[in-house]
Design an enzyme around this catalytic site. Sequence first.
Site, short mmCIF file in Angstrom:
data_model
loop_
_atom_site.label_atom_id
_atom_site.label_comp_id
_atom_site.label_asym_id
_atom_site.label_seq_id
_atom_site.Cartn_x
_atom_site.Cartn_y
_atom_site.Cartn_z
N CYS A 76 0.83 -1.22 0.00
CA CYS A 76 0.00 0.00 0.00
C CYS A 76 0.86 1.27 0.00
CB CYS A 76 -0.89 0.03 1.24
SG CYS A 76 -1.62 -1.55 1.64
N VAL A 78 6.61 -22.56 -2.53
CA VAL A 78 5.83 -23.81 -2.52
C VAL A 78 5.35 -24.06 -3.94
CG1 VAL A 78 3.75 -24.93 -1.65
CG2 VAL A 78 5.19 -23.57 -0.11
C1 LIG Z 1 0.09 -0.56 -5.03
C2 LIG Z 1 -0.84 -1.13 -4.00
C3 LIG Z 1 -1.49 -0.28 -3.12
C4 LIG Z 1 -2.36 -0.81 -2.17
N1 LIG Z 1 -3.00 0.06 -1.32
C5 LIG Z 1 -3.87 -0.42 -0.41
C6 LIG Z 1 -4.53 0.45 0.49
O1 LIG Z 1 -4.31 1.67 0.48
N2 LIG Z 1 -5.42 -0.08 1.37
C7 LIG Z 1 -5.69 -1.44 1.41
O2 LIG Z 1 -6.50 -1.87 2.23
N3 LIG Z 1 -5.05 -2.29 0.59
C8 LIG Z 1 -4.16 -1.82 -0.33
N4 LIG Z 1 -3.50 -2.70 -1.15
C9 LIG Z 1 -3.83 -4.13 -1.09
C10 LIG Z 1 -3.06 -4.85 0.01
O3 LIG Z 1 -1.69 -4.63 -0.17
C11 LIG Z 1 -3.39 -6.35 -0.07
O4 LIG Z 1 -4.77 -6.51 0.15
C12 LIG Z 1 -2.63 -7.16 0.97
O5 LIG Z 1 -1.24 -7.05 0.79
C13 LIG Z 1 -3.01 -8.64 0.84
O6 LIG Z 1 -2.23 -9.40 1.69
P1 LIG Z 1 -2.03 -10.96 1.43
O7 LIG Z 1 -1.20 -11.44 2.57
O8 LIG Z 1 -3.33 -11.62 1.20
O9 LIG Z 1 -1.28 -11.07 0.04
P2 LIG Z 1 0.09 -10.44 -0.49
O10 LIG Z 1 0.39 -9.17 0.18
O11 LIG Z 1 -0.01 -10.44 -1.97
O12 LIG Z 1 1.17 -11.51 -0.05
C14 LIG Z 1 1.21 -12.79 -0.60
C15 LIG Z 1 2.61 -13.33 -0.46
O13 LIG Z 1 2.62 -14.68 -0.87
C16 LIG Z 1 3.85 -14.95 -1.53
N5 LIG Z 1 3.64 -16.14 -2.34
C17 LIG Z 1 2.76 -16.29 -3.37
N6 LIG Z 1 2.84 -17.54 -3.87
C18 LIG Z 1 3.77 -18.20 -3.14
C19 LIG Z 1 4.30 -19.52 -3.19
N7 LIG Z 1 3.85 -20.42 -4.05
N8 LIG Z 1 5.26 -19.86 -2.29
C20 LIG Z 1 5.71 -18.97 -1.38
N9 LIG Z 1 5.25 -17.69 -1.31
C21 LIG Z 1 4.29 -17.32 -2.18
C22 LIG Z 1 4.09 -13.68 -2.33
O14 LIG Z 1 5.45 -13.54 -2.66
C23 LIG Z 1 3.61 -12.61 -1.34
O15 LIG Z 1 4.66 -12.10 -0.55
C24 LIG Z 1 -2.59 -2.21 -2.10
C25 LIG Z 1 -1.93 -3.07 -2.97
C26 LIG Z 1 -1.05 -2.54 -3.92
C27 LIG Z 1 -0.35 -3.48 -4.84
#
Ligand SMILES: Cc1cc2nc3c(=O)[nH]c(=O)nc-3n(C[C@H](O)[C@H](O)[C@H](O)COP(=O)(O)OP(=O)(O)OC[C@H]3O[C@@H](n4cnc5c(N)ncnc54)[C@H](O)[C@@H]3O)c2cc1C
Length: 465
Positions: free
Chosen positions: A44, A82
């Site tokens: 974010c 993974v």
């Molecule tokens: C530019 C940007 C701005 C944003 N701004 C906001 C905001 O202002 N407010 C808000 O609420 N949300 C915002 N978001 C969204 C927020 O960042 C996501 O909702 C949040 O990061 C989701 O978290 P997560 O843990 O589900 O997934 P992610 O943050 O995507 O993390 C998933 C992780 O899994 C890892 N991974 C994937 N596959 C594998 C595998 N097979 N083996 C090992 N590791 C793996 C990846 O490398 C990654 O590190 C923004 C996103 C972006 C890109």
Amino acid sequence: MDEPFVIVGGDAAGMSAASKAKREDPELEVIVLERGEWVSYAACGTPYYVKGEIEELSELVAVTPLEFREERDVDLRTQHEVVDVDPDSSTVTVLGEGERYELSYGTLLLSTGARAVEPPFEGMDREGVFTIHSLPEADAIDVFVADTAPETAAIVGGGYVGIEMAEALSARGIDVHLFEMLPHVLDPFGEAVAEAVEAHLAEQDVTLHLDTAVDGFVGRAADGGAQTDGAEEPATDGTVGGVRVAEEVYPADVAIVGVGVDPATELAEDAGIELGPTGAIATDQYGRTNVEDVFAAGDVAEATHVVTGEPVHVPLALTANRAGRAIGQTVTGDPTPVGETAGTAIVKAFDLGAARTGIVDEERAREAGFDPVSVTISAPSRPHYYPGGSKLTVTLLANAESGAVLGGSVVGEEGAKRIDTIATALQGGLTVADLQGTDLAYAPPFSPVWDPVLTAAKVLEGKLA
Ligand SMILES: Cc1cc2nc3c(=O)[nH]c(=O)nc-3n(C[C@H](O)[C@H](O)[C@H](O)COP(=O)(O)OP(=O)(O)OC[C@H]3O[C@@H](n4cnc5c(N)ncnc54)[C@H](O)[C@@H]3O)c2cc1C
């Protein structure tokens, strides 16, 4: 010894689950496998890194790998990917440090997140064309801008990432053109917000191309301009020089494609884990998938909408953090629901704040089976006599029959965070009358006596009567 709690993906959902599980049960072995170098990072914040407001990418990291390992006793394995999940043997296959190995799990959490959609545009692989979904991508944009000093940027997609990147690149002195295929930017925020943001973007010299579908990117011609159809000079290199819309080419020295995200469900699908109607992993109220001992949370999973009760895909940070934390508690023997979502979101568009929650337009409310009534009001964020403040526009929707609040939006220079009052009304199942009767804080530097949200509720109640 019990089999470990294995987590795939070490960001918001994954690390919240790991931390909570260790806090609740320090004896539980928790292994996190993260294919990247970073964990617990704020994607974010990346637009503000590109803008130059945040100096180091490392500032976006909430908890370092070292802290997870040494202070929280989490077996965190970065740069371990993974590649397979086998629910029959309760194992995952991992590639890391040049080795391929299998790991048994007692409980598994898939928190693999989402990835930026890469549309099948011609020229998507040109140098200077970026998506932004990770810290390395933000770094690559920053370096490209610093090295090549682009004059013109094309942002493809008028969602919140596109708007934030428009601000970031403008701040770097670049002439920004934003292309959106729909009639408005910020479609999920509703028309009142979209119109205010569009007017403001124009004031900030962002050129908007609405109702305009981009087809692809062309290269840079020998004279440095965009290569156009019939150009005699071939592209000098693979670098982007323009964006193509039907027969027209607009110059662009850098392009950011922000057209949404797709949940990273491949591992789950291969393992026979069911997806829901949105294409993300289907989960129950505890984040459980259809496969025993396998949970999913965050951008890879569905959530339940607090107003409609339907499964939705809300790729936002709090949804991910909260679900991860709840699952971390559940796996230690205290079943905890992941909670519902209203899709509450807020975005900064230059000097404006724009926010939304629940259902924000009548058409979508009707599609969800409601009989909606709505109002849009404008009110000052502070009393007329107190310095500062600005106009706030509040939209509020309710169901005619029950009077229940369905959602709303807020846009203005000051106070868009007031959306939280409406989100709270949704969470509590409040009616418009309940909302109007809420005792909100007042003092001149902060608000008029009737907060703009209360004013909207008052006007809407009049319509419902
Ligand atoms: C530019 C940007 C701005 C944003 N701004 C906001 C905001 O202002 N407010 C808000 O609420 N949300 C915002 N978001 C969204 C927020 O960042 C996501 O909702 C949040 O990061 C989701 O978290 P997560 O843990 O589900 O997934 P992610 O943050 O995507 O993390 C998933 C992780 O899994 C890892 N991974 C994937 N596959 C594998 C595998 N097979 N083996 C090992 N590791 C793996 C990846 O490398 C990654 O590190 C923004 C996103 C972006 C890109």
